[in-house]
Design a protein around this motif. Structure first.
Motif, PDB file in Angstrom:
ATOM      1  N   THR A  29      54.412  44.679  15.697  1.00 28.70           N
ATOM      2  CA  THR A  29      53.407  45.976  15.855  1.00 28.70           C
ATOM      3  C   THR A  29      51.431  44.688  16.272  1.00 28.70           C
ATOM      4  O   THR A  29      51.124  43.917  16.263  1.00 28.70           O
ATOM      5  N   PRO A  30      50.973  45.642  18.018  1.00 27.66           N
ATOM      6  CA  PRO A  30      50.755  45.129  18.588  1.00 27.66           C
ATOM      7  C   PRO A  30      49.257  45.100  17.782  1.00 27.66           C
ATOM      8  O   PRO A  30      48.321  46.167  17.293  1.00 27.66           O
ATOM      9  N   VAL A  31      47.827  43.919  18.150  1.00 30.51           N
ATOM     10  CA  VAL A  31      46.855  43.650  17.484  1.00 30.51           C
ATOM     11  C   VAL A  31      46.750  44.765  18.637  1.00 30.51           C
ATOM     12  O   VAL A  31      46.596  44.567  19.764  1.00 30.51           O
ATOM     13  N   PRO A  32      45.135  45.524  18.358  1.00 35.28           N
ATOM     14  CA  PRO A  32      44.391  47.079  19.018  1.00 35.28           C
ATOM     15  C   PRO A  32      43.792  45.318  20.438  1.00 35.28           C
ATOM     16  O   PRO A  32      42.836  44.152  19.530  1.00 35.28           O
ATOM     17  N   ASP A  33      43.579  45.759  21.124  1.00 36.96           N
ATOM     18  CA  ASP A  33      42.822  45.216  22.691  1.00 36.96           C
ATOM     19  C   ASP A  33      41.318  44.580  21.668  1.00 36.96           C
ATOM     20  O   ASP A  33      41.485  43.565  22.576  1.00 36.96           O
ATOM     21  N   SER A  34      41.231  45.428  21.938  1.00 34.83           N
ATOM     22  CA  SER A  34      39.386  45.782  21.377  1.00 34.83           C
ATOM     23  C   SER A  34      39.195  44.562  20.794  1.00 34.83           C
ATOM     24  O   SER A  34      38.336  43.651  20.516  1.00 34.83           O
ATOM     25  N   ALA A  35      39.796  44.334  19.617  1.00 33.22           N
ATOM     26  CA  ALA A  35      39.733  43.898  18.489  1.00 33.22           C
ATOM     27  C   ALA A  35      40.567  41.603  19.179  1.00 33.22           C
ATOM     28  O   ALA A  35      39.529  40.876  19.025  1.00 33.22           O
ATOM     29  N   ARG A  70      55.865  30.664  16.284  1.00 28.93           N
ATOM     30  CA  ARG A  70      57.170  29.634  16.684  1.00 28.93           C
ATOM     31  C   ARG A  70      58.403  30.546  16.892  1.00 28.93           C
ATOM     32  O   ARG A  70      59.447  30.938  17.505  1.00 28.93           O
ATOM     33  N   GLY A  71      56.911  31.960  15.716  1.00 29.45           N
ATOM     34  CA  GLY A  71      58.547  32.724  15.678  1.00 29.45           C
ATOM     35  C   GLY A  71      58.620  34.087  16.529  1.00 29.45           C
ATOM     36  O   GLY A  71      58.791  35.170  16.807  1.00 29.45           O
ATOM     37  N   GLY A  72      57.520  33.827  17.571  1.00 25.97           N
ATOM     38  CA  GLY A  72      57.174  34.697  18.768  1.00 25.97           C
ATOM     39  C   GLY A  72      55.637  35.731  18.667  1.00 25.97           C
ATOM     40  O   GLY A  72      55.741  36.498  19.810  1.00 25.97           O
ATOM     41  N   ALA A  73      55.222  35.274  17.552  1.00 25.02           N
ATOM     42  CA  ALA A  73      53.726  36.312  17.320  1.00 25.02           C
ATOM     43  C   ALA A  73      52.737  35.679  18.603  1.00 25.02           C
ATOM     44  O   ALA A  73      52.744  34.910  18.577  1.00 25.02           O
ATOM     45  N   ASP A  74      51.975  36.796  18.853  1.00 29.46           N
ATOM     46  CA  ASP A  74      50.976  35.812  20.296  1.00 29.46           C
ATOM     47  C   ASP A  74      50.122  35.636  19.212  1.00 29.46           C
ATOM     48  O   ASP A  74      49.728  36.246  17.577  1.00 29.46           O
ATOM     49  N   ARG A  75      48.940  35.216  19.645  1.00 29.39           N
ATOM     50  CA  ARG A  75      47.455  34.088  18.862  1.00 29.39           C
ATOM     51  C   ARG A  75      47.077  35.656  17.788  1.00 29.39           C
ATOM     52  O   ARG A  75      46.777  35.079  16.750  1.00 29.39           O
ATOM     53  N   ALA A  76      46.865  36.688  18.732  1.00 31.60           N
ATOM     54  CA  ALA A  76      46.631  37.863  17.433  1.00 31.60           C
ATOM     55  C   ALA A  76      46.980  38.017  16.071  1.00 31.60           C
ATOM     56  O   ALA A  76      46.829  38.000  15.594  1.00 31.60           O
ATOM     57  N   GLN A  77      48.677  38.686  16.628  1.00 29.66           N
ATOM     58  CA  GLN A  77      49.505  38.603  15.395  1.00 29.66           C
ATOM     59  C   GLN A  77      49.318  38.002  14.016  1.00 29.66           C
ATOM     60  O   GLN A  77      49.610  37.697  13.586  1.00 29.66           O
ATOM     61  N   ALA A  78      49.748  36.320  15.127  1.00 25.60           N
ATOM     62  CA  ALA A  78      49.868  35.069  13.836  1.00 25.60           C
ATOM     63  C   ALA A  78      48.071  34.991  13.537  1.00 25.60           C
ATOM     64  O   ALA A  78      48.550  34.964  11.856  1.00 25.60           O
ATOM     65  N   ALA A  79      46.913  35.058  13.672  1.00 23.59           N
ATOM     66  CA  ALA A  79      46.327  35.002  13.542  1.00 23.59           C
ATOM     67  C   ALA A  79      45.532  36.555  12.567  1.00 23.59           C
ATOM     68  O   ALA A  79      45.415  36.143  10.797  1.00 23.59           O
ATOM     69  N   TRP A  80      45.899  37.402  12.295  1.00 17.72           N
ATOM     70  CA  TRP A  80      46.108  38.140  11.352  1.00 17.72           C
ATOM     71  C   TRP A  80      46.839  38.145  10.380  1.00 17.72           C
ATOM     72  O   TRP A  80      47.057  38.504   9.221  1.00 17.72           O
TER      73      TRP A  80
END
Lengths: 243, 243
Positions: free
Chosen positions: B227-233, B140-150
């Motif tokens: 901070t974006p999570v790297p694509d490959s990850a 809800r705070g705008g984190a994308d799926r990867a950002q939220a998970a990490w």
DNA sequence: ACCTGAACACCGTTCAAGT
DNA sequence: ACCTGAACACCGTTCAAGT
């Protein structure tokens, strides 16, 4: 056995060549040696005493307790951290990343030590040099004085906690690629009861440890340099007192 | 409570009124009770066995070892965390802050447990519910799926480490306002050898614990969402596998 | 088949008694 | 004055032997 007894006579130093007199530094050096060879869990007062040819009670003249001993071992180990960030060029961020990576690498070799580091922070010269270096690099990165001061704590805490987390995983060869029970629990959930976990499942365990560590570093540095420390804290700190 | 022993006869339940049959849940409940009353360090296999009127060997039918027992105690304690973030209104950030504050508060009451939490992560329903809630709020705070998970990992790690750090400080009444040796070492440095520490001295120990925790939370949330999570990850995780 | 007494192999820390 | 043997009060875990 007869080192402390050097009192009047030069004692027959013929046979037994070892057995130097007890000293704090000698005790710590022996502790480090045992840890490298057999792990921190073997660094006990009794084992140390045995190694130094004396009784455990004698050690209490030089170290207050086991926790203090472990802190001294850590402080000694911090001497191995590469503070230069040599391979990272002129970039402050790259250098800071390299310093933190070196710190984490040292702790990764002794994860049990990282656990105790969270509780008993070191306070020796090696630790001060590390703090000094991180403060300098954060300042060069645009952090103000308060951000750098609070940031160094966060960076060290994050690295230490990360190393501490790998304490068991590395030792226990029970679950090879299974990671821990926590991870498998995350994968057993179903959409009805845990929709968010299900939606994020793919990302919860993605990435290599290196990728995760790099991302964590960037998260912290980005956050530290962009989040202001409250004014009241900057001006009148609880423990701050100009001497 | 006595499900395991119901076999053929109703057993003479005349005199001894206590002594229910052993069970995992009964063991964990007793462990929680001992911890509340006397601290986690008293939650040992032997003490637990004594409390349950049996020998320590019997416990190993229900728990694998002491670490697993402590993890079960933590999981049970997580039931006390307030996941609603009630007092924080509609704001996702305020709600997330409230949830993390509640988590940290629960651990602050048992800092020794926080230490073991870093190594043996829980994996029960209470833990899953907490992860679920944090993921939702980060999204809800705008984190994308990867950002939220990490990010959920980082937030929990930070809170757990912070609680673990206060494990000794709280217990030891040796140094009242002296904090730890590390802090006093920071104040003893002089400008010639440690210029950065000297320059930041005022800020190194400033702020209340609450201010520091609030700042840490904002640092992490700001960093996680920016901070974006790297694509490959994101695409091919090491443990990610669609089932 | 299930449970556990007793043993094995350790701990940290203290303090009275020695030199 | 300094050092330490011996004791106190505990640990986790295993396994042979019981029921």
């Amino acid at each position: 056995m007869n080192a402390v007894s050097v009192r009047k006579e030069p004692i027959s130093r013929r046979e037994r060549p070892a057995k130097p007199a007890l000293s704090r530094s000698g005790i710590v050096a022996t502790a480090v040696r045992i840890m490298r060879a057999e792990g921190l869990e073997k660094v006990t007062m009794r084992r140390l005493a045995q190694e130094l040819d004396t009784g455990p009670a004698s050690l209490y003249v030089y170290v207050a307790n086991t926790a203090e001993l472990h802190a001294a071992v850590l402080e000694s180990l911090l001497g191995e951290v590469d503070l230069t960030g040599r391979d990272a060029g002129e970039d402050w961020r790259g250098q800071l990343r390299a310093v933190m990576a070196s710190y984490i690498l040292v702790l990764f070799e002794h994860p049990q030590l990282a656990r105790s580091a969270l509780v008993a922070r070191p306070s020796g010269e090696n630790y001060l040099r590390l703090v000094e270096r991180i403060l300098d690099l954060l300042s060069r990165g645009g952090a103000d004085r308060a951000q750098a001061a609070w940031g160094v704590d966060k960076l060290l805490q994050d690295a230490t906690a990360t190393a501490a987390e790998h304490a068991t995983q590395q030792h226990d060869p029970d679950f090879p690629a299974d990671w821990n029970a926590s991870v498998s629990a995350l994968h057993r959930t179903d959409e009805a009861t845990h929709p968010a976990i299900t939606a994020h499942r793919q990302h919860l365990t993605s990435g290599t440890p290196e990728q995760r560590m790099r991302w964590s570093f960037d998260v912290l540095v980005n956050g530290i340099t962009s989040t202001p420390v409250p004014d009241s804290a900057s001006e009148s700190g609880s423990g701050a007192r100009a001497d």
